[in-house]
Design a protein around this motif. Structure first.
Motif, PDB file in Angstrom:
ATOM      1  N   CYS A  82      72.213  80.740  66.334  1.00  0.00           N
ATOM      2  CA  CYS A  82      71.559  79.356  66.627  1.00  0.00           C
ATOM      3  C   CYS A  82      73.062  78.229  66.375  1.00  0.00           C
ATOM      4  O   CYS A  82      74.157  77.769  67.567  1.00  0.00           O
ATOM      5  CB  CYS A  82      70.805  78.334  65.678  1.00  0.00           C
ATOM      6  N   ASN A  88      63.973  73.321  66.274  1.00  0.00           N
ATOM      7  CA  ASN A  88      63.603  74.954  66.429  1.00  0.00           C
ATOM      8  C   ASN A  88      63.430  75.121  65.897  1.00  0.00           C
ATOM      9  O   ASN A  88      63.039  75.518  64.721  1.00  0.00           O
ATOM     10  CB  ASN A  88      64.995  75.815  67.035  1.00  0.00           C
ATOM     11  N   CYS A 142      66.527  80.627  69.043  1.00  0.00           N
ATOM     12  CA  CYS A 142      67.583  80.461  68.462  1.00  0.00           C
ATOM     13  C   CYS A 142      69.534  80.449  69.440  1.00  0.00           C
ATOM     14  O   CYS A 142      69.841  79.557  69.109  1.00  0.00           O
ATOM     15  CB  CYS A 142      67.951  81.345  67.529  1.00  0.00           C
ATOM     16  N   CYS A 198      70.077  78.784  61.762  1.00  0.00           N
ATOM     17  CA  CYS A 198      70.315  81.152  61.735  1.00  0.00           C
ATOM     18  C   CYS A 198      71.660  80.953  61.866  1.00  0.00           C
ATOM     19  O   CYS A 198      72.677  79.983  63.384  1.00  0.00           O
ATOM     20  CB  CYS A 198      69.572  81.043  61.886  1.00  0.00           C
ATOM     21  N   ARG A 221      64.152  85.139  68.753  1.00  0.00           N
ATOM     22  CA  ARG A 221      65.037  84.932  69.001  1.00  0.00           C
ATOM     23  C   ARG A 221      65.740  83.767  69.819  1.00  0.00           C
ATOM     24  O   ARG A 221      66.955  83.611  69.962  1.00  0.00           O
ATOM     25  CB  ARG A 221      66.293  85.727  67.979  1.00  0.00           C
ATOM     26  N   ASP A 225      65.770  75.757  62.645  1.00  0.00           N
ATOM     27  CA  ASP A 225      67.352  75.425  63.336  1.00  0.00           C
ATOM     28  C   ASP A 225      67.239  74.099  64.266  1.00  0.00           C
ATOM     29  O   ASP A 225      65.831  73.026  64.665  1.00  0.00           O
ATOM     30  CB  ASP A 225      67.341  76.198  64.970  1.00  0.00           C
ATOM     31  N   CYS A 283      62.314  78.155  63.117  1.00  0.00           N
ATOM     32  CA  CYS A 283      63.349  78.696  62.167  1.00  0.00           C
ATOM     33  C   CYS A 283      64.217  77.675  61.978  1.00  0.00           C
ATOM     34  O   CYS A 283      64.685  78.599  60.396  1.00  0.00           O
ATOM     35  CB  CYS A 283      64.044  79.638  63.572  1.00  0.00           C
TER      36      CYS A 283
HETATM   37 ZN    ZN Z   1      67.502  80.041  64.608  1.00  0.00          ZN
END
Ligand code: ZN
Length: 144
Positions: free
Chosen positions: A66, A35, A125, A63, A122, A40, A38
């Motif tokens: 995630c 992702n 995530c 994060c 988000r 991830d 972010c």
């Molecule tokens: Zn994330």
């Protein structure tokens, strides 16, 4: 949602982030997914036997939303049939988008991500690990 529930949900998320369940791959069919918005980066693998998900493991970084959701996913969907899990995955996506869902208690601990619908940035995530498992259940794991 009242503040008490939000605090409880946050505690569950942080617990899974700090003490992830089923972390570490064992070599079952897997999907690696990223992702970029972010950072991830996660791999999900699943052992499926006779249409039942026997094991779900995960590995990666990202994060708290995630990484914790990969851990929650591994617990909630383990032991479910492939068809049942596919239904729960769709239900989870609807919840994350803020849609009203029936029998939301079927999502068990994954309900803690209900509040993510208020934070569109988000949503990826919270769904990245679920999308990886969905690919495995659809018979589309990574080649290697
Ligand atoms: Zn994330």
């Amino acid at each position: 949602m009242n503040n008490d529930i939000e605090n409880l949900y946050r505690q569950v998320i942080m617990d899974h982030y700090k003490n992830p369940r089923n972390k570490g791959l064992k070599g079952y069919p897997h999907v690696h997914i990223k992702n970029p918005s972010c950072g991830d980066d996660i791999t999900i693998e699943a052992k499926i036997e006779n249409g039942i998900i026997k094991e779900i493991n995960h590995q990666g970084s990202g994060c708290s939303i995630c990484c914790s959701s990969a851990s929650v996913l591994s617990e909630v969907l383990k032991g479910k049939s492939v068809d049942e899990a596919k239904g729960l995955i769709q239900k989870y996506y609807r919840m994350i988008k803020g849609e009203k869902i029936d029998d939301e208690e079927d999502l068990e601990e994954a309900l803690v991500y209900e509040g993510v619908s208020k934070f569109p940035a988000r949503i990826k995530c919270a769904t990245v690990s679920w999308k990886a498992l969905e690919k495995i259940l659809n018979g589309e794991p990574d080649e290697e």
